[in-house]
Each structure stands twice: as C-alpha cells, then as structure tokens.
Enzyme design. Structure first.
Site, PDB file in Angstrom:
ATOM      1  N   GLU A   1       3.318  10.941 -59.172  1.00 10.79           N
ATOM      2  CA  GLU A   1       3.588   9.802 -60.066  1.00 10.79           C
ATOM      3  C   GLU A   1       2.285   9.491 -60.789  1.00 10.79           C
ATOM      4  O   GLU A   1       1.376   8.897 -60.207  1.00 10.79           O
ATOM      5  CB  GLU A   1       4.066   8.597 -59.240  1.00 10.79           C
TER       6      GLU A   1
ATOM      7  N   VAL B   1      -6.844  13.797 -60.089  1.00  8.41           N
ATOM      8  CA  VAL B   1      -6.740  13.913 -58.624  1.00  8.41           C
ATOM      9  C   VAL B   1      -5.427  14.617 -58.247  1.00  8.41           C
ATOM     10  O   VAL B   1      -5.370  15.344 -57.253  1.00  8.41           O
ATOM     11  CB  VAL B   1      -6.869  12.525 -57.955  1.00  8.41           C
TER      12      VAL B   1
ATOM     13  N   GLY C   1      -1.272   8.270 -58.828  1.00 11.18           N
ATOM     14  CA  GLY C   1      -2.642   8.080 -59.307  1.00 11.18           C
ATOM     15  C   GLY C   1      -2.895   8.868 -60.577  1.00 11.18           C
ATOM     16  O   GLY C   1      -1.982   9.058 -61.393  1.00 11.18           O
TER      17      GLY C   1
ATOM     18  N   CYS D   1       0.544   1.416 -64.940  1.00 13.92           N
ATOM     19  CA  CYS D   1       0.775   2.800 -65.398  1.00 13.92           C
ATOM     20  C   CYS D   1       1.698   2.848 -66.603  1.00 13.92           C
ATOM     21  O   CYS D   1       1.585   3.757 -67.416  1.00 13.92           O
ATOM     22  CB  CYS D   1       1.327   3.635 -64.258  1.00 13.92           C
TER      23      CYS D   1
HETATM   24  P1  NAD Z   1      -6.861   7.636 -58.277  1.00  9.82           P
HETATM   25  O1  NAD Z   1      -6.324   8.988 -58.567  1.00  9.82           O
HETATM   26  O2  NAD Z   1      -8.299   7.387 -58.529  1.00  9.82           O
HETATM   27  O3  NAD Z   1      -6.620   7.225 -56.756  1.00  9.82           O
HETATM   28  C1  NAD Z   1      -5.353   7.308 -56.139  1.00  9.82           C
HETATM   29  C2  NAD Z   1      -5.542   7.726 -54.700  1.00  9.82           C
HETATM   30  O4  NAD Z   1      -6.157   9.025 -54.677  1.00  9.82           O
HETATM   31  C3  NAD Z   1      -6.430   6.780 -53.899  1.00  9.82           C
HETATM   32  O5  NAD Z   1      -5.793   6.511 -52.654  1.00  9.82           O
HETATM   33  C4  NAD Z   1      -7.721   7.576 -53.733  1.00  9.82           C
HETATM   34  O6  NAD Z   1      -8.346   7.321 -52.495  1.00  9.82           O
HETATM   35  C5  NAD Z   1      -7.279   9.030 -53.790  1.00  9.82           C
HETATM   36  N1  NAD Z   1      -8.322   9.913 -54.337  1.00  9.82           N
HETATM   37  C6  NAD Z   1      -9.203   9.619 -55.338  1.00  9.82           C
HETATM   38  N2  NAD Z   1     -10.001  10.685 -55.586  1.00  9.82           N
HETATM   39  C7  NAD Z   1      -9.621  11.657 -54.735  1.00  9.82           C
HETATM   40  C8  NAD Z   1     -10.062  13.003 -54.518  1.00  9.82           C
HETATM   41  N3  NAD Z   1     -11.038  13.552 -55.218  1.00  9.82           N
HETATM   42  N4  NAD Z   1      -9.436  13.724 -53.554  1.00  9.82           N
HETATM   43  C9  NAD Z   1      -8.427  13.183 -52.857  1.00  9.82           C
HETATM   44  N5  NAD Z   1      -7.971  11.923 -53.021  1.00  9.82           N
HETATM   45  C10 NAD Z   1      -8.561  11.164 -53.940  1.00  9.82           C
HETATM   46  O7  NAD Z   1      -5.931   6.633 -59.108  1.00  9.82           O
HETATM   47  P2  NAD Z   1      -6.092   5.089 -59.288  1.00  9.82           P
HETATM   48  O8  NAD Z   1      -7.274   4.835 -60.145  1.00  9.82           O
HETATM   49  O9  NAD Z   1      -5.983   4.381 -57.980  1.00  9.82           O
HETATM   50  O10 NAD Z   1      -4.759   4.750 -60.100  1.00  9.82           O
HETATM   51  C11 NAD Z   1      -4.712   4.693 -61.485  1.00  9.82           C
HETATM   52  C12 NAD Z   1      -3.877   5.814 -62.041  1.00  9.82           C
HETATM   53  O11 NAD Z   1      -2.628   5.876 -61.398  1.00  9.82           O
HETATM   54  C13 NAD Z   1      -3.567   5.612 -63.523  1.00  9.82           C
HETATM   55  O12 NAD Z   1      -3.670   6.842 -64.189  1.00  9.82           O
HETATM   56  C14 NAD Z   1      -2.124   5.152 -63.508  1.00  9.82           C
HETATM   57  O13 NAD Z   1      -1.438   5.414 -64.698  1.00  9.82           O
HETATM   58  C15 NAD Z   1      -1.579   5.918 -62.354  1.00  9.82           C
HETATM   59  N6  NAD Z   1      -0.413   5.273 -61.787  1.00  9.82           N
HETATM   60  C16 NAD Z   1       0.791   5.881 -61.878  1.00  9.82           C
HETATM   61  C17 NAD Z   1       1.919   5.249 -61.378  1.00  9.82           C
HETATM   62  C18 NAD Z   1       3.276   5.883 -61.443  1.00  9.82           C
HETATM   63  O14 NAD Z   1       4.143   5.449 -60.721  1.00  9.82           O
HETATM   64  N7  NAD Z   1       3.504   6.866 -62.265  1.00  9.82           N
HETATM   65  C19 NAD Z   1       1.803   4.007 -60.767  1.00  9.82           C
HETATM   66  C20 NAD Z   1       0.555   3.425 -60.694  1.00  9.82           C
HETATM   67  C21 NAD Z   1      -0.554   4.059 -61.195  1.00  9.82           C
END
Ligand code: NAD
Length: 523
Positions: A219, A201, A197, A253
């Site tokens: 990741e 976070v 994510g 991503c």
């Molecule tokens: P996000 O961080 O908003 O959410 C990811 C997870 O974290 C979700 O399951 C969510 O419920 C949880 N989460 C959100 N806020 C939280 C908090 N305050 N405390 C605890 N858990 C929390 O990310 P997203 O918007 O779902 O994904 C997009 C991001 O992920 C982009 O930055 C993208 O580049 C990155 N990403 C990276 C990869 C990789 O493999 N490197 C792959 C896909 C996406």
C-alpha cells in the site's frame, strides 16, 4: 517530553515469530468465537483508551482532537466492527458456480487463514493503518506480528502496551524499531506481508519477501492529482480540496497532491481557495501557534524536506508559506503557476503545500496524468457527467473520485489500494479478510463418479479418447470479424429501434382506445 519508544531487541525477533507460529499451530483461531472475542477486545482497547490515543496522536503529530476522532479512532473501530460482523459469513466455505462436469465431486472453497503474517505500518495514520489490517488478519484466523512506525513513538508505545494487555499474546505481538529491527523481520519467513509506506522501502520489502516466495500487499503513495472543471461547484470544491490538504498537515497518502486547472480559470480558483482558507483559519495568530489547530509534520527531517520543496519552487506563493522548523510547523500554502519541472512536482509532497498547475483544458490534464505514475487517488471536481466520465475513463489510478477528497478509503465496502507504482493488493473490510485468507480449493468425489468418468483410466483407447470430447464446454458462436471498437453495435441498435417502434405503437394504440388522441386543429 517526547516518549521514548523501546525497541525490540533484534536477537529476540526470531523467537517472537516462533511463538506466533506456535500460536497458529495451537488451532485456537480455528474457533470463530475466539476470533470474535479478540476483535471485540480490540474495539474496547480503543474505546476505553480514546483519550490516551488522542493524547499520543497529539504528541506525535500535533493532531487536533477532531482529526484524531474522524480519521483515526472512529474508522479504526468501524473497521474492526466490520470484520466482527463479517467473519461468520466470510469464513464459511462457499460453493463455486454450478458445473455439470464437476458438481458430483462436491467442489468447495474453504476460506482458511494463511498462517503467521507480518504487518508493517507507516507513521501517518498510525492507529488506523495498524489496527484496521490487524483486525482483518485476526478475523481471517492468522497470528500477527505488527511493526508500527518508529516515527510516532507515543502512539506506537501505547499500542504496544495495550495490545499486550487486551489481546492474546499467542495471537498478536508487536515488534518496535527502525531499519535493523525491520530488516531482521524481513529475513524471516512469513505467510503474508502487508507493507504500507513509501515505494522506496516497498522495493526492499518485496525483494526480501521474494527470497521466501512470501505473498505481499504493498500500500504505497504518490502524487494524487485533482482536475478542475470551471463549471464545478467552486465553493464546495475549494473546501473539500483544502480540507483534504490540511488534515494531518497533508501527510495523507490520498491527499490531493496538486491541482490541474484551466489557465484562464486559475486566478478565480485560487481566489476562492484563499476565501476558504480565511474561513478555515479566521484568526491569523492561530495559524502558527495554537496547539491542536493544525497538525504538525512528523519529524524535523520531514519538516526540512517539505520546507526545501517550498524554498526551491519557481511558482508564486498565493498564501501561507510560513515555516517554523523548531515546531515542525508549515502553514497551509497554495502556490500558483507551478510548472511540470518544479520542485513541488518532483516527489509526493506529503505536507501542507498545494501546487496549482495551469493547463489548457481537460485533455491536457488527462495527458499530464497519464504521462506520470498511476496515482493512488485521482480527483475531479465537476457537475458535468461528460466531463467526469472523460476523466474516469481516460485515466488509471487506485481510486477515482468526483467532488470529494480523502474520505473514500473509509467508505464501507470499497476496496482501498493502488495500481502500478502506487501499490498492489487491496484492503479494508472484506478485502482485508480476503488478503489474509487462502482460498483453499477442495473436493470430495464419490466412487460412483467413475461410472461416468471411467474412460480417463489407462489403457487408453480411441473410444476413450473420443469420450473425452463429452467434457468439452459448449462453444460460443464463431465471430465473423472483430467488433466495432466504439459506438453502439449494430445489433443493439436494431433492438433499440424495435423497442422504440413497439413503445410508440403501443402508446398510439392505447391513446386511440381511450379516444384521447388529440389531432392538430387548424383554425
Ligand atoms: P516508510 O516507508 O518510511 O516507513 C514505513 C515502515 O517501513 C515503517 O514501519 C518503517 O520502520 C519501515 N522502514 C523504513 N525504512 C525501512 C528500510 N530501509 N527497511 C525496512 N523497513 C523500513 O513510510 P512512512 O514515511 O511511514 O509513510 C509515508 C508513505 O506511506 C507515503 O508515501 C504515503 O503515501 C504512504 N502511505 C500509503 C498508504 C496506503 O494505504 N496506500 C497509507 C499511508 C501511507
């Protein structure tokens, strides 16, 4: 109507973890055959329900069928199959390289499960980034708690239903929810956490994990740049860059985030992008209305954020620019003459906007990248080996790719992961298996070893101390000074000249023997 995702009651979450720990302690996953059975079930879970996955991805992200299949379903099945095919070999104990000092003690590396692990996945590839790591964790013998994204309610609901039906619930459980549920999960101790994510976070996850000294893999994302060499194959470049930006409406991503192009080549490049855009979307009406023609932004908030970046840009919109917030639609948009301080350069775009940033040359492009966070992916489009190696060698990033975009995370055998702010740790294939594996060192030392090593035991004497020196490795030659930092070393230069001389002499001799040496004739 949008699917309502049923959140897991917070008060039940600790119990789920306890049951998963009991599942691990039961020892069923010590059986490789049982792991393979779970993995095979996982494959059929996707295969049997392909249409339902396509429908749920369309409901959550407006995903066209082609993108569902190519970027989600087929890679997910591929990843599980790779674990299935690899698990026998990867789980076998391995011997370290032979060492005279220790060989008798039968050193061995046992590849053992870490225990009960937590996988927190993002919204953008909700199937692949849940099922792929899940397969790695099961193959390595762990029990798993999966926390999918709350932003994809249809797909997360479907995975919850199907995982309960197809897999052993002592081995895998799904916890759904948003911040309160994830916060509860993070209060608990796990044996590994994989978080995919945002960096924001990730810091919360890393801080929570540190309280239990839980190992983690992060990741993350960031701004993945593209460098353009004017001597590239322009047609191929614009197709691959634009496709990398439009799939999943830019919510990838490793999507190309922005393009660095030489100033005097910008207009030609942008013109070629426009031609490609017209080829991709020949019917202007389709751009905004046809469902399945183009993915949507995930939420109204995400749409508003990306639209806000576009509203504030100081660059010039070349094409696109249409925003329909109600339908979470933003057209593929190219913006030229974007400066480093522009809104489009202020954060990871994660939407279908492509800023073009003019620079003087490749050196300035490399400097531009090196002054910023290490990206998750870095792309270069060039036919010139020197140009490519200048970019490859002069930068740091999670991955570096020439003449392609987006598909490298699915390439068999390549690690997928970031560096610095784009994350740490690697996954997919054997890298996932290893992430969830403890490399347990083991030895089984026979009694006769003490005929050789008895000097280690007290009482210590000078003779015994001297005997320890027998254990010292043979040393490398002492250097006479630091080596030259660039260019070929003199040593290699000498060998090269010698080899050349031998080759030339050999060639001359054989031609003379064959009588075929033709001397210049002066007529
Ligand atoms: P996000 O961080 O908003 O959410 C990811 C997870 O974290 C979700 O399951 C969510 O419920 C949880 N989460 C959100 N806020 C939280 C908090 N305050 N405390 C605890 N858990 C929390 O990310 P997203 O918007 O779902 O994904 C997009 C991001 O992920 C982009 O930055 C993208 O580049 C990155 N990403 C990276 C990869 C990789 O493999 N490197 C792959 C896909 C996406």
């Amino acid at each position: 109507m949008a699917t309502q995702l049923v959140y897991t009651p917070v008060e039940s979450i600790e119990g789920i973890r306890t049951e998963l720990r009991a599942g691990f302690a039961s020892g069923k996953l010590k059986s490789i055959a049982y792991r393979k059975y779970q993995l095979t079930q996982l494959i059929y879970m996707i295969k049997d329900n392909m249409t339902r996955f396509e429908e749920s991805l369309n409901a959550d992200l407006g995903r066209p069928v082609l993108e569902c299949r190519m970027l989600e379903i087929i890679p997910s099945i591929g990843e599980v199959a790779e674990q299935l095919n690899g698990v026998d070999k990867w789980s076998k104990p391995t011997k370290p390289p032979f060492s005279l000092n220790f060989a008798a003690m039968r050193p061995l590396i046992r590849h053992e499960a870490k225990g009960t692990v937590l996988i927190i996945s993002p919204f953008n590839y909700p199937v692949w980034l849940s099922i792929g790591p899940l397969a790695g964790a099961i193959a390595a013998g762990n029990t798993v708690c999966l926390k999918p994204s709350e932003s994809t309610p249809a797909t997360s609901s479907l995975m919850t239903e199907l995982i309960a039906k197809y897999l052993d619930n002592d081995v895998v459980r799904v916890v759904n929810g948003a911040i309160p549920e994830t916060t509860k999960l993070l209060e608990l101790q796990w044996d590994h956490i994989l978080y995919t994510g945002t960096g924001r976070v990730a810091k919360i996850v890393a801080t929570a994990a540190a309280k239990h000294l839980t190992p983690i893999t992060l990741e993350l994302g960031g701004k993945s740049p593209v460098i353009i060499d004017p001597a590239c194959d322009l047609k191929t470049a614009t197709k691959r860059i634009l496709w990398g930006k439009v799939v999943n409406a830019g919510q990838t991503c490793v999507a190309p985030d922005y393009v660095l192009v030489p100033k005097d080549f910008q207009d030609k490049f942008v013109g070629a992008l426009k031609e490609t855009y017209e080829e991709f979307y020949p019917d202007p009406d389709k751009r905004s209305s046809a469902p399945g023609a183009f993915s949507r932004l995930v939420t109204p908030q995400a749409t508003a954020r990306v639209a806000g970046l576009l509203e504030r840009t100081q660059g010039t919109i070349v094409f696109g620019g249409e925003v329909d917030k109600e339908n979470k639609y933003i057209a593929p948009t190219v913006v030229k003459d974007v400066g480093p301080g522009d809104s489009l350069m202020s954060e990871e775009i994660f939407g279908p906007l492509l800023p073009i940033v003019p620079v003087e040359n490749v050196d300035e492009a490399i400097k531009f990248i090196n002054e910023r966070d290490h990206p998750l992916a870095l792309y270069v489009f060039s036919q010139d080996e020197q140009f490519k190696s200048k970019v490859f060698n002069g930068t740091q990033s999670g991955a570096v790719v020439a003449n392609e975009t987006v598909i490298h995370p699915g390439a068999d055998g390549l690690p997928f992961g970031g560096v610095g702010p784009s994350g740490y740790g690697m996954h997919t294939g054997k890298y996932s298996f290893d992430m969830f594996t403890h490399q347990r060192a083991s030895m089984d030392s026979p009694g006769w070893v003490d005929y050789i090593l008895k000097f280690r035991f007290p009482p210590y004497t000078t003779n015994k101390s001297d005997a320890t020196l027998r254990l010292m490795r043979s040393l490398p030659t002492r250097p006479t000074g630091p080596p030259a930092l660039s260019g070929t070393s003199k040593w290699w230069g000498k060998w090269f000249l010698l080899a050349l001389a031998v080759a030339v002499a050999g060639g001359l001799t054989s031609r003379l023997k064959m009588g075929s040496l033709s001397l210049p004739s002066f007529k």
